[in-house]
Design a protein around this motif. Structure first.
Motif, PDB file in Angstrom:
ATOM      1  N   PHE A 167       0.844  -1.184   0.000  1.00 17.14           N
ATOM      2  CA  PHE A 167       0.000   0.000   0.000  1.00 17.14           C
ATOM      3  C   PHE A 167       0.884   1.240   0.000  1.00 17.14           C
ATOM      4  N   PRO A 168       0.457   2.303  -0.654  1.00 20.78           N
ATOM      5  CA  PRO A 168       1.323   3.476  -0.852  1.00 20.78           C
ATOM      6  C   PRO A 168       1.679   4.191   0.441  1.00 20.78           C
ATOM      7  N   GLU A 169       2.871   4.800   0.435  1.00 21.68           N
ATOM      8  CA  GLU A 169       3.289   5.646   1.544  1.00 21.68           C
ATOM      9  C   GLU A 169       2.574   6.997   1.439  1.00 21.68           C
ATOM     10  N   ASN A 170       2.697   7.787   2.489  1.00 24.49           N
ATOM     11  CA  ASN A 170       1.983   9.067   2.531  1.00 24.49           C
ATOM     12  C   ASN A 170       2.394  10.017   1.411  1.00 24.49           C
ATOM     13  N   ASP A 171       3.628   9.861   0.916  1.00 21.34           N
ATOM     14  CA  ASP A 171       4.098  10.784  -0.125  1.00 21.34           C
ATOM     15  C   ASP A 171       3.777  10.299  -1.538  1.00 21.34           C
ATOM     16  N   MET A 172       3.110   9.150  -1.653  1.00 20.81           N
ATOM     17  CA  MET A 172       2.765   8.613  -2.979  1.00 20.81           C
ATOM     18  C   MET A 172       1.363   9.066  -3.374  1.00 20.81           C
ATOM     19  N   LEU A 173       1.227  10.349  -3.608  1.00 19.60           N
ATOM     20  CA  LEU A 173      -0.085  10.915  -3.907  1.00 19.60           C
ATOM     21  C   LEU A 173      -0.621  10.379  -5.230  1.00 19.60           C
ATOM     22  N   GLY A 174      -1.890   9.977  -5.230  1.00 21.99           N
ATOM     23  CA  GLY A 174      -2.516   9.467  -6.438  1.00 21.99           C
ATOM     24  C   GLY A 174      -2.218   8.021  -6.749  1.00 21.99           C
ATOM     25  N   VAL A 175      -1.433   7.363  -5.896  1.00 26.57           N
ATOM     26  CA  VAL A 175      -1.073   5.956  -6.109  1.00 26.57           C
ATOM     27  C   VAL A 175      -1.969   5.072  -5.241  1.00 26.57           C
ATOM     28  N   ASP A 176      -2.619   4.106  -5.851  1.00 25.57           N
ATOM     29  CA  ASP A 176      -3.501   3.203  -5.108  1.00 25.57           C
ATOM     30  C   ASP A 176      -2.758   1.987  -4.573  1.00 25.57           C
ATOM     31  N   LEU A 177      -1.918   1.385  -5.422  1.00 21.93           N
ATOM     32  CA  LEU A 177      -1.200   0.172  -5.052  1.00 21.93           C
ATOM     33  C   LEU A 177       0.202   0.226  -5.633  1.00 21.93           C
ATOM     34  N   VAL A 178       1.130  -0.484  -4.977  1.00 19.78           N
ATOM     35  CA  VAL A 178       2.494  -0.594  -5.475  1.00 19.78           C
ATOM     36  C   VAL A 178       2.790  -2.083  -5.666  1.00 19.78           C
ATOM     37  N   ILE A 179       3.244  -2.457  -6.863  1.00 23.73           N
ATOM     38  CA  ILE A 179       3.572  -3.856  -7.120  1.00 23.73           C
ATOM     39  C   ILE A 179       5.035  -3.951  -7.546  1.00 23.73           C
ATOM     40  N   PRO A 180       5.640  -5.132  -7.410  1.00 20.80           N
ATOM     41  CA  PRO A 180       7.061  -5.280  -7.758  1.00 20.80           C
ATOM     42  C   PRO A 180       7.318  -5.077  -9.248  1.00 20.80           C
ATOM     43  N   ASP A 181       8.545  -4.743  -9.562  1.00 17.67           N
ATOM     44  CA  ASP A 181       9.010  -4.647 -10.942  1.00 17.67           C
ATOM     45  C   ASP A 181       9.323  -6.057 -11.434  1.00 17.67           C
ATOM     46  N   ILE A 182       8.599  -6.518 -12.442  1.00 15.01           N
ATOM     47  CA  ILE A 182       8.793  -7.893 -12.922  1.00 15.01           C
ATOM     48  C   ILE A 182       9.549  -7.927 -14.250  1.00 15.01           C
ATOM     49  N   SER A 183      10.323  -6.892 -14.529  1.00 13.48           N
ATOM     50  CA  SER A 183      11.077  -6.849 -15.787  1.00 13.48           C
ATOM     51  C   SER A 183      11.965  -8.078 -15.949  1.00 13.48           C
ATOM     52  N   TYR A 184      12.621  -8.486 -14.859  1.00 13.96           N
ATOM     53  CA  TYR A 184      13.510  -9.645 -14.925  1.00 13.96           C
ATOM     54  C   TYR A 184      12.741 -10.898 -15.328  1.00 13.96           C
ATOM     55  N   ILE A 185      11.544 -11.057 -14.769  1.00  9.14           N
ATOM     56  CA  ILE A 185      10.744 -12.242 -15.085  1.00  9.14           C
ATOM     57  C   ILE A 185      10.300 -12.212 -16.545  1.00  9.14           C
ATOM     58  N   LEU A 186       9.863 -11.060 -17.013  1.00 13.25           N
ATOM     59  CA  LEU A 186       9.423 -10.951 -18.402  1.00 13.25           C
ATOM     60  C   LEU A 186      10.578 -11.198 -19.368  1.00 13.25           C
ATOM     61  N   ASP A 187      11.773 -10.744 -18.995  1.00 11.53           N
ATOM     62  CA  ASP A 187      12.952 -10.967 -19.844  1.00 11.53           C
ATOM     63  C   ASP A 187      13.351 -12.434 -19.886  1.00 11.53           C
ATOM     64  N   ASN A 188      12.932 -13.192 -18.852  1.00 13.60           N
ATOM     65  CA  ASN A 188      13.286 -14.617 -18.769  1.00 13.60           C
ATOM     66  C   ASN A 188      12.027 -15.479 -18.680  1.00 13.60           C
ATOM     67  N   GLU A 189      10.982 -15.046 -19.364  1.00 15.91           N
ATOM     68  CA  GLU A 189       9.675 -15.686 -19.242  1.00 15.91           C
ATOM     69  C   GLU A 189       9.708 -17.167 -19.580  1.00 15.91           C
ATOM     70  N   LYS A 190      10.521 -17.561 -20.560  1.00 16.47           N
ATOM     71  CA  LYS A 190      10.578 -18.966 -20.966  1.00 16.47           C
ATOM     72  C   LYS A 190      11.156 -19.857 -19.872  1.00 16.47           C
ATOM     73  N   CYS A 191      11.875 -19.266 -18.933  1.00 12.77           N
ATOM     74  CA  CYS A 191      12.484 -20.042 -17.846  1.00 12.77           C
ATOM     75  C   CYS A 191      11.511 -20.274 -16.687  1.00 12.77           C
ATOM     76  N   LEU A 192      10.468 -19.447 -16.599  1.00  5.56           N
ATOM     77  CA  LEU A 192       9.554 -19.520 -15.460  1.00  5.56           C
ATOM     78  C   LEU A 192       8.636 -20.733 -15.578  1.00  5.56           C
ATOM     79  N   LYS A 193       8.684 -21.604 -14.566  1.00 10.26           N
ATOM     80  CA  LYS A 193       7.910 -22.838 -14.584  1.00 10.26           C
ATOM     81  C   LYS A 193       6.618 -22.746 -13.779  1.00 10.26           C
ATOM     82  N   ALA A 194       6.608 -21.938 -12.716  1.00  7.84           N
ATOM     83  CA  ALA A 194       5.408 -21.869 -11.874  1.00  7.84           C
ATOM     84  C   ALA A 194       5.536 -20.729 -10.872  1.00  7.84           C
ATOM     85  N   ILE A 195       4.384 -20.348 -10.326  1.00  7.36           N
ATOM     86  CA  ILE A 195       4.316 -19.404  -9.204  1.00  7.36           C
ATOM     87  C   ILE A 195       3.814 -20.180  -7.999  1.00  7.36           C
TER      88      ILE A 195
END
Length: 247
Positions: free
Chosen positions: A45-73
């Protein structure tokens, strides 16, 4: 990064993408060679200084770059800081998602709200072991403020990783289902390469009382109340809500 002297061709990597040094965004990649699994996918959930932000989620760039390697969550439990990012991530990734019945039940509702297909959900039971690529993942019963929580034993070609999930050692849990200490001890006796543990306030001395002590407090207050009683609690603390109903 961990190396095994006898398997120089393989590298075992533990890559946190969120959840370290912060409350929320729990997400960890376990990678061995060209295969990897993802443990949890939470939001913050956003900190007090994150005005206009509802939710914060992780950066999944690494996973998308290696999508073929991902077997399961793999999911440890149903709190938002561990499953809340999945409605957004599953729009971009199509892999099996393993979790216990309650965890996936909560997730399924979130997916439906966001128009995401739930066909990849795979229900597992506490104590079950699932083979996923080069990994063998065991689901260990642990106590937490939400039922159906699990820790994970992750057997890899280079050794055993134990991920506790969020846990609390409660010797008198409401549902009578204690943490599987025998399994944890057995894993320790056989040898663990890495332990990943997460328990709020674990660095503080002393111990946390059993959830049953809350029931005693409810009983006392309910008996002395002369009118309406209003109770506030985490919506996911099902055991506490059950104690309120019982009282």
């Amino acid at each position: 990064m961990l190396r095994n002297e006898q398997r120089n061709d393989l590298k075992l990597q533990i890559i946190p993408l969120g959840g370290l040094g912060e409350i929320g965004k729990n997400m960890t990649v376990i990678r061995c060679g060209d295969e990897m699994i993802l443990i949890d996918a939470g939001l913050m959930f956003p900190e007090n200084d994150m005005l206009g932000v509802d939710l914060v989620i992780p950066d999944i760039s690494y996973i998308l770059d290696n999508e073929k390697c991902l077997k399961a969550i793999i999911l440890t439990h149903g709190h938002e800081d561990h499953i809340g990012a999945l409605p957004y991530i599953m729009k971009q990734l199509s892999v099996p998602v393993y979790g216990t019945k309650l965890t996936l039940g909560i997730l399924e509702g979130r997916l439906k709200e966001n128009g995401v297909d739930s066909g990849n959900l795979r229900v597992v039971s506490q104590g079950e072991i699932v083979s996923i690529g080069c990994f063998s993942v065991g689901f260990i019963r642990v106590n937490h403020s939400i039922p159906d929580s699990v820790g994970l034993s992750i057997r890899t070609p280079l050794g055993m990783i134990v991920h506790t999930g969020d846990f609390k050692f409660d010797y008198t849990p409401i549902d009578g289902k204690m943490t599987d200490f025998r399994k944890l001890a057995d894993l320790g006796n056989k040898g663990v390469l890495v332990l990943l543990a997460d328990s709020t306030n674990s660095e503080r001395e002393g111990h946390t009382p059993s959830e049953k002590t809350v029931g005693l407090a409810f009983n006392r207050e309910f008996q002395n109340a002369s009118g309406r009683i209003i109770v506030a609690t985490f919506s996911s603390n099902v055991h506490r809500i059950q104690q309120v109903i019982d009282m």
